[in-house]
Design a protein around this motif. Structure first.
Motif, PDB file in Angstrom:
ATOM      1  N   MET A 102      20.903  11.459  73.472  1.00 38.94           N
ATOM      2  CA  MET A 102      20.550  10.127  73.917  1.00 38.94           C
ATOM      3  C   MET A 102      19.421  10.198  74.939  1.00 38.94           C
ATOM      4  O   MET A 102      19.369  11.092  75.760  1.00 38.94           O
ATOM      5  N   MET A 103      18.531   9.237  74.837  1.00 37.07           N
ATOM      6  CA  MET A 103      17.426   9.125  75.790  1.00 37.07           C
ATOM      7  C   MET A 103      17.739   7.993  76.758  1.00 37.07           C
ATOM      8  O   MET A 103      18.270   6.968  76.343  1.00 37.07           O
ATOM      9  N   PRO A 104      17.403   8.144  78.002  1.00 40.00           N
ATOM     10  CA  PRO A 104      17.598   7.016  78.922  1.00 40.00           C
ATOM     11  C   PRO A 104      16.552   5.923  78.654  1.00 40.00           C
ATOM     12  O   PRO A 104      15.486   6.185  78.107  1.00 40.00           O
ATOM     13  N   TRP A 105      16.888   4.720  79.061  1.00 43.32           N
ATOM     14  CA  TRP A 105      15.970   3.601  78.886  1.00 43.32           C
ATOM     15  C   TRP A 105      14.708   3.777  79.731  1.00 43.32           C
ATOM     16  O   TRP A 105      13.716   3.097  79.511  1.00 43.32           O
ATOM     17  N   SER A 106      14.738   4.701  80.672  1.00 43.87           N
ATOM     18  CA  SER A 106      13.551   4.935  81.502  1.00 43.87           C
ATOM     19  C   SER A 106      12.560   5.908  80.853  1.00 43.87           C
ATOM     20  O   SER A 106      11.547   6.243  81.459  1.00 43.87           O
ATOM     21  N   THR A 107      12.848   6.331  79.620  1.00 39.88           N
ATOM     22  CA  THR A 107      11.956   7.250  78.913  1.00 39.88           C
ATOM     23  C   THR A 107      10.617   6.566  78.631  1.00 39.88           C
ATOM     24  O   THR A 107      10.582   5.461  78.091  1.00 39.88           O
ATOM     25  N   PRO A 108       9.500   7.197  78.993  1.00 41.38           N
ATOM     26  CA  PRO A 108       8.192   6.574  78.732  1.00 41.38           C
ATOM     27  C   PRO A 108       7.762   6.773  77.281  1.00 41.38           C
ATOM     28  O   PRO A 108       8.156   7.731  76.621  1.00 41.38           O
ATOM     29  N   PHE A 109       6.974   5.844  76.796  1.00 42.73           N
ATOM     30  CA  PHE A 109       6.346   5.983  75.484  1.00 42.73           C
ATOM     31  C   PHE A 109       5.279   7.073  75.575  1.00 42.73           C
ATOM     32  O   PHE A 109       4.775   7.357  76.666  1.00 42.73           O
ATOM     33  N   PRO A 110       4.891   7.679  74.442  1.00 43.84           N
ATOM     34  CA  PRO A 110       3.824   8.691  74.472  1.00 43.84           C
ATOM     35  C   PRO A 110       2.519   8.153  75.072  1.00 43.84           C
ATOM     36  O   PRO A 110       1.786   8.872  75.723  1.00 43.84           O
ATOM     37  N   GLY A 111       2.255   6.902  74.850  1.00 39.65           N
ATOM     38  CA  GLY A 111       1.085   6.233  75.424  1.00 39.65           C
ATOM     39  C   GLY A 111       1.483   4.805  75.749  1.00 39.65           C
ATOM     40  O   GLY A 111       2.341   4.234  75.078  1.00 39.65           O
ATOM     41  N   PRO A 112       0.920   4.198  76.764  1.00 35.55           N
ATOM     42  CA  PRO A 112       1.309   2.827  77.098  1.00 35.55           C
ATOM     43  C   PRO A 112       0.922   1.851  75.997  1.00 35.55           C
ATOM     44  O   PRO A 112      -0.047   2.052  75.272  1.00 35.55           O
ATOM     45  N   ILE A 113       1.718   0.804  75.872  1.00 31.12           N
ATOM     46  CA  ILE A 113       1.446  -0.261  74.906  1.00 31.12           C
ATOM     47  C   ILE A 113       0.769  -1.388  75.666  1.00 31.12           C
ATOM     48  O   ILE A 113       1.332  -1.941  76.612  1.00 31.12           O
ATOM     49  N   VAL A 114      -0.431  -1.723  75.263  1.00 29.48           N
ATOM     50  CA  VAL A 114      -1.201  -2.773  75.942  1.00 29.48           C
ATOM     51  C   VAL A 114      -0.850  -4.114  75.311  1.00 29.48           C
ATOM     52  O   VAL A 114      -0.971  -4.301  74.094  1.00 29.48           O
ATOM     53  N   LEU A 115      -0.405  -5.036  76.137  1.00 33.55           N
ATOM     54  CA  LEU A 115      -0.052  -6.375  75.680  1.00 33.55           C
ATOM     55  C   LEU A 115      -1.310  -7.227  75.550  1.00 33.55           C
ATOM     56  O   LEU A 115      -2.350  -6.899  76.128  1.00 33.55           O
ATOM     57  N   PRO A 116      -1.229  -8.323  74.805  1.00 36.53           N
ATOM     58  CA  PRO A 116      -2.409  -9.187  74.647  1.00 36.53           C
ATOM     59  C   PRO A 116      -2.979  -9.705  75.974  1.00 36.53           C
ATOM     60  O   PRO A 116      -4.177  -9.953  76.070  1.00 36.53           O
ATOM     61  N   ASP A 117      -2.140  -9.848  77.004  1.00 33.66           N
ATOM     62  CA  ASP A 117      -2.655 -10.330  78.288  1.00 33.66           C
ATOM     63  C   ASP A 117      -3.226  -9.219  79.165  1.00 33.66           C
ATOM     64  O   ASP A 117      -3.658  -9.459  80.279  1.00 33.66           O
ATOM     65  N   GLY A 118      -3.215  -7.968  78.661  1.00 38.97           N
ATOM     66  CA  GLY A 118      -3.816  -6.860  79.383  1.00 38.97           C
ATOM     67  C   GLY A 118      -2.831  -5.993  80.153  1.00 38.97           C
ATOM     68  O   GLY A 118      -3.176  -4.904  80.581  1.00 38.97           O
ATOM     69  N   THR A 119      -1.603  -6.475  80.360  1.00 37.98           N
ATOM     70  CA  THR A 119      -0.612  -5.648  81.042  1.00 37.98           C
ATOM     71  C   THR A 119      -0.105  -4.567  80.085  1.00 37.98           C
ATOM     72  O   THR A 119      -0.352  -4.626  78.879  1.00 37.98           O
ATOM     73  N   GLU A 120       0.613  -3.594  80.628  1.00 39.46           N
ATOM     74  CA  GLU A 120       1.058  -2.463  79.820  1.00 39.46           C
ATOM     75  C   GLU A 120       2.569  -2.323  79.859  1.00 39.46           C
ATOM     76  O   GLU A 120       3.210  -2.592  80.873  1.00 39.46           O
ATOM     77  N   ILE A 121       3.118  -1.885  78.735  1.00 43.30           N
ATOM     78  CA  ILE A 121       4.524  -1.507  78.640  1.00 43.30           C
ATOM     79  C   ILE A 121       4.542   0.011  78.622  1.00 43.30           C
ATOM     80  O   ILE A 121       3.898   0.638  77.784  1.00 43.30           O
ATOM     81  N   VAL A 122       5.292   0.596  79.551  1.00 47.18           N
ATOM     82  CA  VAL A 122       5.283   2.047  79.696  1.00 47.18           C
ATOM     83  C   VAL A 122       6.592   2.678  79.221  1.00 47.18           C
ATOM     84  O   VAL A 122       6.582   3.731  78.597  1.00 47.18           O
ATOM     85  N   THR A 123       7.732   2.042  79.498  1.00 48.83           N
ATOM     86  CA  THR A 123       9.027   2.641  79.169  1.00 48.83           C
ATOM     87  C   THR A 123       9.788   1.796  78.161  1.00 48.83           C
ATOM     88  O   THR A 123       9.424   0.646  77.879  1.00 48.83           O
ATOM     89  N   LEU A 124      10.875   2.375  77.641  1.00 47.86           N
ATOM     90  CA  LEU A 124      11.746   1.634  76.733  1.00 47.86           C
ATOM     91  C   LEU A 124      12.340   0.416  77.437  1.00 47.86           C
ATOM     92  O   LEU A 124      12.471  -0.644  76.837  1.00 47.86           O
ATOM     93  N   ARG A 125      12.673   0.554  78.707  1.00 50.58           N
ATOM     94  CA  ARG A 125      13.230  -0.565  79.475  1.00 50.58           C
ATOM     95  C   ARG A 125      12.219  -1.710  79.580  1.00 50.58           C
ATOM     96  O   ARG A 125      12.579  -2.883  79.438  1.00 50.58           O
ATOM     97  N   ASP A 126      10.950  -1.375  79.811  1.00 52.53           N
ATOM     98  CA  ASP A 126       9.903  -2.409  79.879  1.00 52.53           C
ATOM     99  C   ASP A 126       9.811  -3.166  78.558  1.00 52.53           C
ATOM    100  O   ASP A 126       9.673  -4.388  78.536  1.00 52.53           O
ATOM    101  N   ALA A 127       9.897  -2.434  77.461  1.00 49.70           N
ATOM    102  CA  ALA A 127       9.804  -3.059  76.141  1.00 49.70           C
ATOM    103  C   ALA A 127      10.999  -3.963  75.886  1.00 49.70           C
ATOM    104  O   ALA A 127      10.857  -5.084  75.384  1.00 49.70           O
ATOM    105  N   GLY A 128      12.197  -3.494  76.240  1.00 48.55           N
ATOM    106  CA  GLY A 128      13.394  -4.316  76.062  1.00 48.55           C
ATOM    107  C   GLY A 128      13.344  -5.578  76.899  1.00 48.55           C
ATOM    108  O   GLY A 128      13.715  -6.664  76.435  1.00 48.55           O
ATOM    109  N   ALA A 129      12.877  -5.456  78.144  1.00 46.18           N
ATOM    110  CA  ALA A 129      12.762  -6.621  79.019  1.00 46.18           C
ATOM    111  C   ALA A 129      11.733  -7.612  78.468  1.00 46.18           C
ATOM    112  O   ALA A 129      11.939  -8.831  78.533  1.00 46.18           O
TER     113      ALA A 129
END
Length: 98
Positions: free
Chosen positions: A1-28
Motif C-alpha cells: 500500500m502507498m500512502p496518500w502522501s505519495t507524490p506523482f512522478p511529475g506534477p499535474i498542471v491544472l487549467p488554472d495553473g496550479t499543480e497537483i503533486v500528491t495522491l491526496r491533492d488529487a483526491g481533494a
C-alpha cells in the motif's frame, strides 16, 4: 500500500495553473468538484484509479493518467468519408482496372 502522501512522478498542471503533486491533492481536487462534474464517468474513473494506487498498491502512473484524461478530455473522433480522402490516395489505377 502507498500512502496518500505519495507524490506523482511529475506534477499535474491544472487549467488554472496550479499543480497537483500528491495522491491526496488529487483526491481533494476531485471531491471539491461540483456534483454534476464529480459524478461524470472520467472523474469517477480518476477517483477509482487514485484509490487503487493509494489503498491497494496499484500503479501510480494509472492514477496520473486517470487525472490527465479527466482534466483534458479528447474531442470527439472525426470520421472522414471516402469523398474527403486526399486525391493522392487513388491517383494510380490497379493493373486489373486498366
Amino acid at each position: 500500500m502507498m500512502p496518500w502522501s505519495t507524490p506523482f512522478p511529475g506534477p499535474i498542471v491544472l487549467p488554472d495553473g496550479t499543480e497537483i503533486v500528491t495522491l491526496r491533492d488529487a483526491g481533494a481536487y476531485i471531491t471539491n468538484l461540483p456534483k454534476s462534474q464529480h459524478d461524470s464517468a472520467p472523474w469517477q474513473n480518476a477517483m477509482h484509479v487514485l484509490i487503487q494506487a493509494a489503498d491497494h498498491g496499484g500503479p501510480i502512473e494509472f492514477a496520473r493518467l486517470g487525472m490527465m484524461q479527466a482534466l483534458y478530455p479528447k474531442g470527439t473522433p472525426v470520421y472522414h468519408s471516402v469523398d474527403k480522402d486526399p486525391k493522392w490516395r487513388n491517383r494510380t489505377k490497379l493493373s486489373r482496372d486498366r
